[in-house]
Design a protein around this motif. Structure first.
Motif, PDB file in Angstrom:
ATOM      1  N   ILE A  65       1.780  -6.110  -6.096  1.00 57.95           N
ATOM      2  CA  ILE A  65       1.811  -4.746  -6.643  1.00 57.95           C
ATOM      3  C   ILE A  65       0.425  -4.105  -6.539  1.00 57.95           C
ATOM      4  O   ILE A  65       0.289  -2.942  -6.144  1.00 57.95           O
ATOM      5  CB  ILE A  65       2.310  -4.753  -8.103  1.00 57.95           C
ATOM      6  CG1 ILE A  65       3.760  -5.216  -8.187  1.00 57.95           C
ATOM      7  CG2 ILE A  65       2.121  -3.392  -8.767  1.00 57.95           C
ATOM      8  CD1 ILE A  65       4.753  -4.314  -7.495  1.00 57.95           C
ATOM      9  N   MET A  66      -0.610  -4.866  -6.898  1.00 54.76           N
ATOM     10  CA  MET A  66      -1.979  -4.328  -6.820  1.00 54.76           C
ATOM     11  C   MET A  66      -2.336  -3.952  -5.381  1.00 54.76           C
ATOM     12  O   MET A  66      -2.949  -2.911  -5.142  1.00 54.76           O
ATOM     13  CB  MET A  66      -2.989  -5.338  -7.370  1.00 54.76           C
ATOM     14  CG  MET A  66      -2.912  -5.530  -8.870  1.00 54.76           C
ATOM     15  SD  MET A  66      -3.296  -4.048  -9.793  1.00 54.76           S
ATOM     16  CE  MET A  66      -5.012  -3.859  -9.401  1.00 54.76           C
ATOM     17  N   LEU A  67      -1.972  -4.794  -4.431  1.00 55.49           N
ATOM     18  CA  LEU A  67      -2.253  -4.490  -3.022  1.00 55.49           C
ATOM     19  C   LEU A  67      -1.519  -3.232  -2.573  1.00 55.49           C
ATOM     20  O   LEU A  67      -2.074  -2.413  -1.831  1.00 55.49           O
ATOM     21  CB  LEU A  67      -1.881  -5.677  -2.135  1.00 55.49           C
ATOM     22  CG  LEU A  67      -2.808  -6.881  -2.212  1.00 55.49           C
ATOM     23  CD1 LEU A  67      -2.238  -8.049  -1.398  1.00 55.49           C
ATOM     24  CD2 LEU A  67      -4.205  -6.530  -1.734  1.00 55.49           C
ATOM     25  N   LEU A  68      -0.266  -3.073  -3.011  1.00 60.07           N
ATOM     26  CA  LEU A  68       0.484  -1.870  -2.661  1.00 60.07           C
ATOM     27  C   LEU A  68      -0.187  -0.620  -3.221  1.00 60.07           C
ATOM     28  O   LEU A  68      -0.246   0.416  -2.558  1.00 60.07           O
ATOM     29  CB  LEU A  68       1.922  -1.964  -3.181  1.00 60.07           C
ATOM     30  CG  LEU A  68       2.841  -2.949  -2.465  1.00 60.07           C
ATOM     31  CD1 LEU A  68       4.171  -3.063  -3.190  1.00 60.07           C
ATOM     32  CD2 LEU A  68       3.052  -2.550  -1.018  1.00 60.07           C
ATOM     33  N   VAL A  69      -0.710  -0.714  -4.435  1.00 64.59           N
ATOM     34  CA  VAL A  69      -1.373   0.433  -5.059  1.00 64.59           C
ATOM     35  C   VAL A  69      -2.698   0.727  -4.378  1.00 64.59           C
ATOM     36  O   VAL A  69      -2.997   1.873  -4.023  1.00 64.59           O
ATOM     37  CB  VAL A  69      -1.566   0.184  -6.570  1.00 64.59           C
ATOM     38  CG1 VAL A  69      -2.470   1.246  -7.184  1.00 64.59           C
ATOM     39  CG2 VAL A  69      -0.222   0.144  -7.285  1.00 64.59           C
ATOM     40  N   VAL A  70      -3.528  -0.305  -4.195  1.00 61.64           N
ATOM     41  CA  VAL A  70      -4.867  -0.119  -3.636  1.00 61.64           C
ATOM     42  C   VAL A  70      -4.816   0.410  -2.206  1.00 61.64           C
ATOM     43  O   VAL A  70      -5.625   1.251  -1.818  1.00 61.64           O
ATOM     44  CB  VAL A  70      -5.667  -1.445  -3.715  1.00 61.64           C
ATOM     45  CG1 VAL A  70      -6.953  -1.377  -2.926  1.00 61.64           C
ATOM     46  CG2 VAL A  70      -5.962  -1.793  -5.170  1.00 61.64           C
ATOM     47  N   THR A  71      -3.869  -0.055  -1.414  1.00 64.47           N
ATOM     48  CA  THR A  71      -3.777   0.384  -0.020  1.00 64.47           C
ATOM     49  C   THR A  71      -3.109   1.748   0.132  1.00 64.47           C
ATOM     50  O   THR A  71      -3.145   2.333   1.211  1.00 64.47           O
ATOM     51  CB  THR A  71      -2.988  -0.638   0.828  1.00 64.47           C
ATOM     52  OG1 THR A  71      -1.655  -0.745   0.304  1.00 64.47           O
ATOM     53  CG2 THR A  71      -3.669  -1.986   0.834  1.00 64.47           C
ATOM     54  N   GLY A  72      -2.482   2.250  -0.941  1.00 67.92           N
ATOM     55  CA  GLY A  72      -1.785   3.529  -0.857  1.00 67.92           C
ATOM     56  C   GLY A  72      -0.364   3.411  -0.353  1.00 67.92           C
ATOM     57  O   GLY A  72       0.361   4.407  -0.268  1.00 67.92           O
ATOM     58  N   LEU A  73       0.046   2.194  -0.031  1.00 70.47           N
ATOM     59  CA  LEU A  73       1.393   1.980   0.492  1.00 70.47           C
ATOM     60  C   LEU A  73       2.467   2.289  -0.551  1.00 70.47           C
ATOM     61  O   LEU A  73       3.524   2.825  -0.220  1.00 70.47           O
ATOM     62  CB  LEU A  73       1.537   0.538   0.997  1.00 70.47           C
ATOM     63  CG  LEU A  73       2.804   0.190   1.760  1.00 70.47           C
ATOM     64  CD1 LEU A  73       2.979   1.126   2.962  1.00 70.47           C
ATOM     65  CD2 LEU A  73       2.759  -1.245   2.228  1.00 70.47           C
ATOM     66  N   ARG A  74       2.194   2.006  -1.821  1.00 72.64           N
ATOM     67  CA  ARG A  74       3.151   2.297  -2.876  1.00 72.64           C
ATOM     68  C   ARG A  74       3.467   3.787  -2.916  1.00 72.64           C
ATOM     69  O   ARG A  74       4.621   4.191  -2.987  1.00 72.64           O
ATOM     70  CB  ARG A  74       2.621   1.845  -4.235  1.00 72.64           C
ATOM     71  CG  ARG A  74       3.571   2.146  -5.378  1.00 72.64           C
ATOM     72  CD  ARG A  74       2.830   2.195  -6.718  1.00 72.64           C
ATOM     73  NE  ARG A  74       3.634   2.818  -7.722  1.00 72.64           N
ATOM     74  CZ  ARG A  74       3.702   4.114  -7.958  1.00 72.64           C
ATOM     75  NH1 ARG A  74       2.991   4.951  -7.257  1.00 72.64           N
ATOM     76  NH2 ARG A  74       4.473   4.593  -8.905  1.00 72.64           N
ATOM     77  N   GLU A  75       2.433   4.612  -2.862  1.00 72.36           N
ATOM     78  CA  GLU A  75       2.643   6.057  -2.904  1.00 72.36           C
ATOM     79  C   GLU A  75       3.397   6.537  -1.669  1.00 72.36           C
ATOM     80  O   GLU A  75       4.268   7.407  -1.757  1.00 72.36           O
ATOM     81  CB  GLU A  75       1.303   6.782  -3.023  1.00 72.36           C
ATOM     82  CG  GLU A  75       1.452   8.269  -3.241  1.00 72.36           C
ATOM     83  CD  GLU A  75       0.132   8.947  -3.541  1.00 72.36           C
ATOM     84  OE1 GLU A  75       0.136  10.186  -3.608  1.00 72.36           O
ATOM     85  OE2 GLU A  75      -0.887   8.257  -3.692  1.00 72.36           O
TER      86      GLU A  75
END
Length: 161
Positions: free
Chosen positions: A140-150
């Motif tokens: 989850i943190m990686l998805l947020v930090v990389t912008g992939l979540r957004e």
């Protein structure tokens, strides 16, 4: 005569974003930008107490949810679960406040606890299940930090949201 740095300010200050904030603000107000957000320290304290009272159930409910036996028949201690739940909520809430400067309280997700207890633990040990939780958090943190979540959230049509 007092030193100029200790005299109270009587004019508004520039908040840095073009808006003006009242003079004489407390260090809490200056650090958390409370008046800039249209609130007061007293209102935020009342909101914090109310939020704590609304979230306190997690201290009882999370240990109950996680009280099942794993594949080897082992259980987690109730006192340890209560302590870990309280510590995790306190730490993450303080980090959100002091690092993120956002007035949000964070606690264990009951949906994750429920899935863990009902679907994961019957097939593995508690240490393995908790390791999965750590991996879940890292992903989850990686998805947020990389912008992939957004990007994923923006790709979902509004009608499906």
């Amino acid at each position: 005569m007092t030193h100029p740095s200790v005299e109270p300010r009587t004019t508004a200050e520039d908040a840095g974003d073009g808006s003006r904030v009242p003079a004489g603000r407390s260090w809490l107000d200056r650090y958390f930008h409370i008046s800039r957000r249209g609130s007061t320290v007293a209102r935020e304290v009342r909101g914090g107490v109310t939020t704590f009272m609304a979230m306190a159930y997690i201290l009882l409910l999370n240990p109950l949810i996680l009280s099942g036996k794993d594949v080897q028949g082992d259980t987690l201690g109730q006192k340890a679960l209560i302590t870990a739940t309280a510590f995790a909520a306190a730490l993450t809430t303080l980090l959100m406040g002091f690092v993120g400067k956002v007035p949000l309280a964070l606690a264990a997700g009951l949906s994750v606890s429920g899935v863990l207890s009902a679907q994961v633990v019957p097939d593995m040990t508690w240490p393995q299940a908790m390791g999965m939780c750590v991996l879940y958090g890292v992903v989850i943190m990686l998805l947020v930090v990389t912008g992939l979540r957004e990007m994923i959230m923006n790709a979902i049509p509004l009608a499906l949201k």
